[in-house]
Write a protein that holds these residues in place. Structure first.
Motif, short mmCIF file in Angstrom:
data_model
loop_
_atom_site.label_atom_id
_atom_site.label_comp_id
_atom_site.label_asym_id
_atom_site.label_seq_id
_atom_site.Cartn_x
_atom_site.Cartn_y
_atom_site.Cartn_z
N ASN B 268 0.82 -1.20 0.00
CA ASN B 268 0.00 0.00 0.00
C ASN B 268 0.85 1.26 0.00
O ASN B 268 1.22 1.74 -1.06
CB ASN B 268 -0.98 -0.05 1.17
CG ASN B 268 -2.04 -1.12 0.97
OD1 ASN B 268 -2.89 -0.96 0.11
ND2 ASN B 268 -1.95 -2.22 1.69
N ALA B 269 1.17 1.78 1.17
CA ALA B 269 1.84 3.08 1.23
C ALA B 269 3.10 3.10 0.38
O ALA B 269 3.32 4.01 -0.42
CB ALA B 269 2.17 3.43 2.68
N LEU B 270 3.95 2.09 0.53
CA LEU B 270 5.25 2.15 -0.14
C LEU B 270 5.11 2.11 -1.66
O LEU B 270 5.67 2.95 -2.37
CB LEU B 270 6.15 1.00 0.36
CG LEU B 270 7.55 0.96 -0.20
CD1 LEU B 270 8.27 2.27 0.00
CD2 LEU B 270 8.34 -0.16 0.47
N ILE B 271 4.36 1.13 -2.18
CA ILE B 271 4.27 1.04 -3.65
C ILE B 271 3.52 2.24 -4.21
O ILE B 271 3.85 2.73 -5.30
CB ILE B 271 3.63 -0.31 -4.09
CG1 ILE B 271 3.93 -0.54 -5.56
CG2 ILE B 271 2.16 -0.35 -3.83
CD1 ILE B 271 3.50 -1.90 -6.06
N ASN B 272 2.55 2.78 -3.47
CA ASN B 272 1.84 3.95 -3.97
C ASN B 272 2.75 5.17 -4.05
O ASN B 272 2.75 5.89 -5.05
CB ASN B 272 0.64 4.27 -3.07
CG ASN B 272 -0.45 3.22 -3.18
OD1 ASN B 272 -0.45 2.42 -4.11
ND2 ASN B 272 -1.35 3.20 -2.23
N ILE B 273 3.52 5.41 -3.00
CA ILE B 273 4.44 6.55 -3.01
C ILE B 273 5.41 6.43 -4.17
O ILE B 273 5.64 7.37 -4.94
CB ILE B 273 5.20 6.63 -1.66
CG1 ILE B 273 4.25 7.00 -0.53
CG2 ILE B 273 6.35 7.62 -1.75
CD1 ILE B 273 4.87 6.90 0.86
N THR B 275 5.14 4.67 -6.89
CA THR B 275 4.45 4.75 -8.18
C THR B 275 4.26 6.21 -8.60
O THR B 275 4.50 6.57 -9.76
CB THR B 275 3.08 4.04 -8.10
OG1 THR B 275 3.31 2.67 -7.79
CG2 THR B 275 2.33 4.15 -9.41
N ARG C 261 -6.10 4.86 -4.91
CA ARG C 261 -5.10 4.38 -3.95
C ARG C 261 -3.93 5.34 -3.87
O ARG C 261 -3.35 5.53 -2.79
CB ARG C 261 -4.67 2.95 -4.23
CG ARG C 261 -4.21 2.66 -5.64
CD ARG C 261 -3.78 1.20 -5.76
NE ARG C 261 -2.59 0.96 -4.98
CZ ARG C 261 -2.25 -0.19 -4.43
NH1 ARG C 261 -3.03 -1.23 -4.59
NH2 ARG C 261 -1.16 -0.32 -3.74
N LEU C 262 -3.57 5.97 -4.99
CA LEU C 262 -2.52 6.98 -4.93
C LEU C 262 -2.98 8.20 -4.13
O LEU C 262 -2.23 8.75 -3.32
CB LEU C 262 -2.09 7.40 -6.33
CG LEU C 262 -1.60 6.31 -7.28
CD1 LEU C 262 -1.10 6.93 -8.58
CD2 LEU C 262 -0.51 5.47 -6.64
N THR C 265 -2.96 7.51 -0.35
CA THR C 265 -1.62 7.53 0.23
C THR C 265 -1.07 8.95 0.30
O THR C 265 -0.42 9.33 1.27
CB THR C 265 -0.68 6.63 -0.58
OG1 THR C 265 -1.13 5.28 -0.46
CG2 THR C 265 0.74 6.72 -0.08
N ALA C 269 -0.32 8.69 4.43
CA ALA C 269 1.06 8.32 4.79
C ALA C 269 2.07 9.34 4.26
O ALA C 269 2.94 9.81 5.00
CB ALA C 269 1.38 6.93 4.27
N LEU C 270 1.94 9.71 2.99
CA LEU C 270 2.98 10.56 2.39
C LEU C 270 3.01 11.94 3.03
O LEU C 270 4.08 12.43 3.44
CB LEU C 270 2.75 10.65 0.88
CG LEU C 270 3.79 11.45 0.11
CD1 LEU C 270 5.19 10.97 0.38
CD2 LEU C 270 3.50 11.37 -1.38
N ALA D 269 3.11 3.07 8.60
CA ALA D 269 3.80 3.13 7.31
C ALA D 269 5.27 3.47 7.47
O ALA D 269 6.14 2.79 6.91
CB ALA D 269 3.11 4.15 6.40
N ILE D 273 8.31 0.85 6.56
CA ILE D 273 9.17 1.10 5.41
C ILE D 273 10.64 1.08 5.85
O ILE D 273 11.49 0.42 5.25
CB ILE D 273 8.82 2.45 4.75
CG1 ILE D 273 7.45 2.36 4.08
CG2 ILE D 273 9.88 2.87 3.74
CD1 ILE D 273 6.92 3.71 3.58
N GLU F 65 -7.92 -2.26 -2.86
CA GLU F 65 -7.14 -2.06 -1.65
C GLU F 65 -7.41 -3.24 -0.72
O GLU F 65 -8.37 -3.22 0.07
CB GLU F 65 -7.56 -0.77 -0.95
CG GLU F 65 -6.92 0.43 -1.55
CD GLU F 65 -6.05 1.13 -0.52
OE1 GLU F 65 -6.25 2.29 -0.28
OE2 GLU F 65 -5.15 0.46 0.06
N ARG F 67 -6.25 -4.34 1.98
CA ARG F 67 -6.28 -4.15 3.42
C ARG F 67 -7.61 -3.57 3.89
O ARG F 67 -8.20 -4.05 4.86
CB ARG F 67 -5.15 -3.20 3.79
CG ARG F 67 -5.07 -2.94 5.25
CD ARG F 67 -3.66 -2.61 5.64
NE ARG F 67 -3.64 -1.55 6.60
CZ ARG F 67 -2.92 -0.47 6.48
NH1 ARG F 67 -2.16 -0.29 5.43
NH2 ARG F 67 -2.94 0.44 7.42
#
Ligand code: NA
Ligand code: NA
Ligand code: NA
Lengths: 83, 390, 390, 390, 83, 83
Positions: B268-273, B275, C261-262, C265, C269-270, D269, D273, F65, F67
């Motif tokens: 989720n968070a990691l791959i989205n950031i 991307t 989803r982007l 995030t 999170a970002l 997150a 990470i 998603e 989750r």
């Protein structure tokens, strides 16, 4: 010059496809073998494995996702208070 | 008055070159395709937007930082400069994406029927024929591609975005924009490109072949598989180890069951950031001089051919396997070997249902589908190895 | 014994300078304001904590890394050093925050009533009058600000933290600490600063003006708006393109509906990760020699004036618009043009309810509120352009 | 033919050295321990996988980037190279992890019974006796450790992964792999290492001591505590300020109640990470020449001794405290002073329940448990200070 | 040489443990004192403090976690539509 | 010197506010125009647009998603098992 380029392209095709096929064919064999071996080894204690690893997870530091739990709890609380 | 002139001189209209204007329209077109037509929006929205940003005249998104003689920063670089050099030139972003894709991949169907790996191998024929096509274009004097560029173009046929970006950033960074756009566009066009080929190469009877239900796959197998694959890659093909290593790492985190919080964040968070920033960084390579030229047209044509050949090779390989094996395979799932996860598998399922409304091929097609990811990563490794020595 | 001496010599007490002690108290005060008084805690908690860390004598949070002649690392730099140089000096953190704010912004009320953009323009008068005030202080020999510093001080009146940090890190990095603290503090003080001005400049009848209900805004408009804004910025004001480009990118991800989803995030999170590090990095600039001086006092006074003038200009602009337009605007919503999203809009709503308990202005005030974000980003672009050429 | 040779020459089998093969088996063993035996999987899965990746011959995971004379990138570095140099050599990753651990830590039990801090102090005896043991091994000519290496080995006894990694990356980076593996392995072995020592040093009567229920702790205390600790560290022990400062920052975000979104991201997150990349980066230091040597065996033995002594010291300290205080402490909770949160506290609870099935020690043991984290961070600061001056 | 190393180790033990004990003993005192002072100061207005800070949080920009709320809402909607 | 500074400040005020007003006034016009054009173009097929984009989203790789879905599911399961 050009013919060198073409021959390089042919080489790439030949050795490239050869490697891809060789590698994946080998992987077919290894995967099949792996499945047989692994399932034979683990078959007697499938429950144990799962249990162990769940214990493992619980033992791991900080393994609970507090936010998720809060969300669920909040969802339930909200629902109950409405109903 | 000087200030008015300064404002006008620095305005976009005064500085705009026709190439930049056209590239901004290209960026808007990519956004239209992504948003309105659903073309791989997760990548094409950031790529399209990055294209526009990179072509704003005078905004300096792509500017390198300037240091004085003492090494102090005089003026900072642009956002896209930092993203490209930190994440794409180094190969870090595609590798992190591969880790995320690994954490999202279910190898179950592949483990239940390992011989579908061969379908994933066959579909890579598209990659290498396209390389040959690219050098042939050079031979006949139509376009001028080096072997490094030809290899990068071929990898479009792998139908795997991060793999294409990883290879191109190593072998032919100038083509990065065109190749990434071609790769993601054709992946989005899979439901249009593949069906005619699949129908042409199969008989109705073949399309109706019912496959045996997949056996259940144990948790232990799922854990040991990424490790086996990793060891095999390490022994035989270290050049493919960066991509496949991170892929296996992500998958192991998913399957091992003891690091779910790491796996969740990776998916989720990691791959989205990553991307978002990967897309913006690719967009930064979409400049007029690199994109608006005959080579790009050649890349688009060759890329389409690569997809078609890959699809055909997958289907034909399945038919070949049926001549020697008693467990029949529906040849439609061979087309899923190009990867383009999970769309190619869905296409196979849909064409299968047309032939027989009770024949659900989706799970069977997931095997060659993920095999195609492995196959193109292997092809990428071989090409990087061979081309570097040429 | 030597060791005891070494421990004592390296202890904080032995090394502490009075400036550091005072700055630690400043940091604790910021934390008190953030935690106990609710002053913009998301930024002021990290800034306050960063202030304390940066002033721990001998801890080296701010130390640069040391390399030997061969280029190998001899001793690593401090955490705040890396954060500041990687994220703030380069401008990356404010830009990522702007992307996140864009992904959180609803342009609906603005699209339903576009002329509220003018209120967002008017409120930027505060920025430029403050610049004038700062140079006037220099003229009368009271304080000594360069034009670059004056421009950075003015931007406090934009009531927009990341914009202020972005401009100041480019034009006057030494003032970063004071300006960021002033900007966020006054944004927190909006409910105290604005109401008297709003009441003084409006009649009870004006405060009771009921506005027409906002029309529904279509999804297509929401998608096309950030793109229109981007193209307009690219054509006319490339210096504002970094801030507004990322803002539009975030908003497009939010509204386009195909990259949820982007967008999620980016909004969570970002932006949270970058907010933490942005705050710590700003705190690292809160050293005694840069903060404990008359200039800081001047900055605080000028910043307050900027807010007041911006508020007044917004209200007066609304009254001016009512003299020419038949769709009356409640002048209270003009005060929301300073941005300080969403607090200024809430203040307008509250004062409106005091005048008429059935008059809900919140949604109407959101229009000028987000217009103020655009307005101050435009002002930032103009200032960076003009000042760099002066 | 040349190409075949090229493929073979660059294959893993042809390049593999025995050391790399053994290290890959070490990596697989770590994965086995993590996945099958539940040894600190969050760290040992990434470390184990990183070990395998770093030892794939010819894959270049550890390769430095190559620049040409003009400063342009000729070939990018490997993933693990970038991770190690950006995150571990600089100390950034352990510090961010400490922030996350701070945000996950509940100081309530410690605040309700502050004298349990002394148990956390006593358990650090393990650290320093182990340093002495390491130099003694040198004295008797058995192994050859410098004082910097001895200090890094001692910190294993702190039972705190990020602290151990932070100290070792500063004092003895070559030992990083061995020390990190030892630290996490022994933390996982706490339920096996500690109970015999705890039983041997206590009488059944002592193990049955019932402790008074902990008083409720107010929110204000929880907020002021991390700030008090920070100020104390700043005044007395700046060398411990990086670790404890970030720890206190995380905890303040958790407790202050006004930045919950930052605290949530820090606990989820962000820490996830960084944990992934920290583990991979540590794995990159697991090379044959640095791991396969007698020193590693010495480190493992000394690390085990450090844990045992720390446990014993904690228990004995509790007994000592009972001789002077009228509020009796169950000596079992002294063992939790080594940290290894929360496992050591659970072990104390379990042994307590064996003695008296109604005696729940878990909350009481959490006090010394988190005190141990503070204690070993303080010890780390002292050692970095003293050793750097030796 | 070796004896220097040993003496360094002894120094480290002595000054290290000394500092750890001194620091944590001091912390015991300061924590106890802090708790007394803080609880005395805040005791009259415990409710107020909590209330203030909740207001503070609401006032903070972007303080709502929209995703969490969406999740809860989705959970509730899904549940209602099923029941 | 000082007067230069003041004149620079005045210039900044003049050209700055001018640009801000010019830009935002232009944006008022463009936004109004955009809304009219867009709503006219899309008006006949509003349902289609939404539907298309939902399909688009489903077609996108990794668009679910997992989750969030798990959380919702968990919330519902937990609730049902309690009730
Ligand atoms: Na593929
Ligand atoms: Na503003
Ligand atoms: Na410890």
């Amino acid at each position: 010059m050009d013919s060198t380029l073409i021959s390089q392209g042919l080489d790439l095709m030949l050795y490239g496809m050869g490697t891809v096929f060789a590698f994946l064919t080998l992987l077919v064999g290894i995967t099949t073998l792996m499945s047989v071996v692994v399932n034979k080894l683990v078959i007697d204690q499938p429950e144990t494995t799962v249990a162990t690893s769940q214990v493992a997870q619980e033992k791991g530091q900080h393994s609970i996702e507090p936010r998720i739990i809060k969300v669920i709890q909040a969802a339930l609380d909200q629902h109950r208070s409405k109903s | 008055m000087d200030n008015l002139i300064s404002l006008w001189v620095s305005s976009g209209l005064a500085q705009m070159q026709s190439g930049q204007l056209i590239m901004m329209i290209v960026g808007l077109t990519l956004l239209f395709l992504a948003i309105n037509k659903g073309f791989e929006p997760l990548l094409l929205v950031p790529i399209g937007f990055g294209t526009i940003l990179a072509n704003v005249p005078g905004a300096g998104f792509d500017a390198a930082p300037v240091y004085d003689a003492m090494g102090h920063l005089e003026s900072p670089g642009g956002l896209l400069y930092y993203i490209y050099h930190a994440g794409i030139e180094t190969g870090l972003f595609p590798l992190v994406i591969f880790m995320g894709v690994g954490a999202m991949t279910d190898f179950g169907p592949l483990l239940a029927n390992p011989k579908t790996l061969l379908l994933g191998a066959a579909a890579q024929v598209g990659i290498f024929t396209t390389v040959l096509g690219a050098v042939a274009l050079g031979h006949f004097g139509i376009l001028d591609f080096s072997i490094r560029e030809a290899a990068s173009i071929g990898i479009i046929g792998g139908a795997d975005g991060p793999t294409a970006i990883f290879v191109t950033s190593k072998l032919a960074p100038d083509l990065l924009g065109a190749i990434a756009v071609a790769a993601y566009s054709y992946m989005a066009l899979v439901p249009i490109i593949q069906p005619p080929i699949m129908r042409a190469l199969t008989t109705p009877a073949e399309r109706q072949i019912k496959m045996e239900q997949l056996r259940p796959v144990s948790r232990a197998e799922r854990i040991v598989f990424p490790l086996s694959l990793l060891v095999l890659v390490a022994m035989l093909l270290p050049d493919a180890a960066p991509l496949l290593g991170m892929f296996c790492f992500g998958n192991l985190m998913r399957e091992c069951g003891v690091v779910n919080r790491l796996s969740d964040t990776t998916q989720n968070a990691l791959i989205n950031i990553v991307t978002i920033f990967l897309g913006l960084g690719v967009g930064s390579k979409m400049s007029a001089e690199k994109f608006l030229n005959p080579e790009t047209m050649g890349i688009l044509v060759l890329g389409a051919i690569a997809f078609c050949i890959g699809t055909a090779a997958g289907v034909l390989m399945a038919k070949l396997m049926n001549t020697v094996s008693k467990h029949k395979v529906n040849p439609l799932i061979g087309a899923a070997g190009v990867s383009a996860v999970p769309m190619a598998a869905r296409v196979a399922n849909k064409i299968g249902l047309e032939a027989n409304s009770q024949n659900f091929l989706l799970m069977h097609a997931m095997g060659p589908n993920v095999a195609g990811v492995i196959g193109s990563a292997v092809a990428a490794g071989v090409m990087i190895n061979l081309v570097s020595g040429m």
